[in-house]
Scaffold this active site. Sequence first.
Site, PDB file in Angstrom:
ATOM      1  CG  MET A   1      -1.400   1.181   1.873  1.00 15.84           C
ATOM      2  SD  MET A   1      -2.549   0.759   3.183  1.00 15.84           S
ATOM      3  CE  MET A   1      -2.340   2.170   4.247  1.00 15.84           C
ATOM      4  CB  CYS A   2       1.307   3.912   0.148  1.00  4.90           C
ATOM      5  SG  CYS A   2      -0.331   3.680   0.827  1.00  4.90           S
ATOM      6  CB  THR A   3       4.790   5.033  -3.945  1.00  2.00           C
ATOM      7  OG1 THR A   3       4.662   3.688  -4.417  1.00  2.00           O
ATOM      8  CG2 THR A   3       6.179   5.559  -4.294  1.00  2.00           C
ATOM      9  CG  ASN A  19       0.990   7.104  -5.949  1.00  2.00           C
ATOM     10  OD1 ASN A  19       0.544   8.203  -6.242  1.00  2.00           O
ATOM     11  ND2 ASN A  19       1.922   6.496  -6.679  1.00  2.00           N
ATOM     12  NE  ARG A 207       3.995  -0.396  -5.679  1.00  2.00           N
ATOM     13  CZ  ARG A 207       3.882  -0.262  -4.375  1.00  2.00           C
ATOM     14  NH1 ARG A 207       4.064   0.924  -3.813  1.00  2.00           N
ATOM     15  NH2 ARG A 207       3.589  -1.285  -3.610  1.00  2.00           N
TER      16      ARG A 207
END
Length: 320
Positions: A1-3, A19, A207
């Site tokens: 979950m997430c960057t 994100n 990512r």
Amino acid sequence: MCTRVLWQADGQPVLVGRNMDWKQTLHTNLWVLPRGAQRSGAAEADPNPLRWTARYGSVAALAYDQASTDGINEAGLGAQLLWLAESDFGPREPHRPGLSAALWAQYLLDTCATVAEAVAATEGYQVLGQNDPHAGTFSTVHLVLDDAGGDSAVIEILAGRPVIHHGPQYTVVTNSPPFEEQLEHQRQFAGLGGDRPLPGGTAPEDRFVRAAYYLARLPRPETPAEGYASLLSVLRNAAQPAGTPDPERPNVSMTRWRTLADLTNRIYAFESSFRPDIVWTTLDAVDFDHCARLDLTQPGLVGDVTTLYRPAAEPDFQLA
């Protein structure tokens, strides 16, 4: 979950973007959380909940109107809560004040002006993991911090104790594996110390490498607006497309929304993956004496929405 990506070009504001990737909708809305609020960090049944009074007002993105996942405060401190499958909060230690993961970011936004202050406060509480009743998932998270001075910190709870990477060099964060392993992994790739080709997959380590690579190659912007657009280009490169590529791993899910914060000028922008327009809040124009909420489902939202928040009762933070 997430960057999460932190960037300051020479002579330009300190910018941070993230994100939010998740396997289902988070029903996110934006909240003005006022200075002076009295908060408890754990359920009343807890033997020693952390209690505090908010020194700073903040604007935060709340999941389900119950958990602060991202936000900035009026002093220019930013906080981003990201998934980390390896998080291990350990057994409850009653002598340590308890702080629910749902309020971890909010506690620091309420009480700290800088990353250094937030890091210094880490030993003063125990983060309490919890079940997410909406997703049916135990919330294993880590916390990322940034401030208007360009400082940064990544706080992981491993084997019941905080592991902290503190310094402005820590500009990119994703999810698994733990941060030290991510740093070692990125050194294998061309342009970052190694010779492997740039990865294009959806895994958190892919990512991480892409965001670090493209961040290092951003041209210096001539204006803050150009800087906002440049950082958003990196975030979109690290975003996840619609769909669920790996149902067993919630950290490999579609990007639901993204935020971009100008920590220098205290501007907080929000972009939904399901709407064409970006909205932003100018913190210097916010009344931080009262709680307010912006319903992000209402039609026609675009541009500066600072005046569109409506009075609201304090959110019912999920503490158990």
